[in-house]
Design an enzyme around this catalytic site. Sequence first.
Site, PDB file in Angstrom:
ATOM      1  N   ILE A   3       0.880  -1.165   0.000  1.00  0.00           N
ATOM      2  CA  ILE A   3       0.000   0.000   0.000  1.00  0.00           C
ATOM      3  C   ILE A   3       0.921   1.219   0.000  1.00  0.00           C
ATOM      4  O   ILE A   3       1.845   1.313   0.808  1.00  0.00           O
ATOM      5  CB  ILE A   3      -0.954  -0.019   1.219  1.00  0.00           C
ATOM      6  N   SER A   4       0.709   2.114  -0.949  1.00  0.00           N
ATOM      7  CA  SER A   4       1.626   3.246  -1.119  1.00  0.00           C
ATOM      8  C   SER A   4       1.608   4.163   0.097  1.00  0.00           C
ATOM      9  O   SER A   4       0.628   4.222   0.842  1.00  0.00           O
ATOM     10  CB  SER A   4       1.242   4.061  -2.359  1.00  0.00           C
TER      11      SER A   4
END
Length: 211
Positions: free
Chosen positions: A61-62
């Site tokens: 997840i960025s």
Amino acid sequence: MNQTGSTVAINLAKKLYDAGIRDNLVLQAIANTPREMFLDAALAHKAYENTALPIGQGQTISQPYIVARMTELVMQNRPQRVLEVGTGSGYQAAILAKLVPELCTIERIKALQIQARQRLKRLDLHNVSFKYGDGWLGWPNRGPFDAIMVTAAAASLPTALLEQLSEGGRLIIPVGEDAQQLLAITRKGQEYSSEVIESVKFVPLVNGNLA
């Protein structure tokens, strides 16, 4: 800024403002989206740190800053229909779904797609269409798109995605292998102008489906 989100999410949005994010609608969407919902319970305590985190299947997840920056770039022209390539955890899709009338999102890893669909349903976000497939190919029968966001780094620009942009549409995409750059590409007829935004580090955009 809307204050209905959790205190930690609101504080994260304030930190992103301090980092240079200026679109108030983007900041509100982040403040009102529970990032911990998109992580395994063991990592929930890190949900509001400005860092990328693993979500399984070799994906991440960025970091919130990158999510906000890419969303801000997508939203510059207030698009009506947006394509996201790389659904992943669904967090970026949740942010976009709060900002645009219609979101289409593609994921090549079936397990991630199923989880993301369930999460967005729990958030009562119903303006999202999901596809299990190869993001390199886009979603031609749902285009053209006013904006396309790619959440993994392509070794080169995917031609299919460029062709699925509407006139004036923008492609926000990290490009490169070891040294990656975030690009904003705008379509003008059959020509495309490109702007380098900043250096980034993403997992690679891989061809094909993975069951």
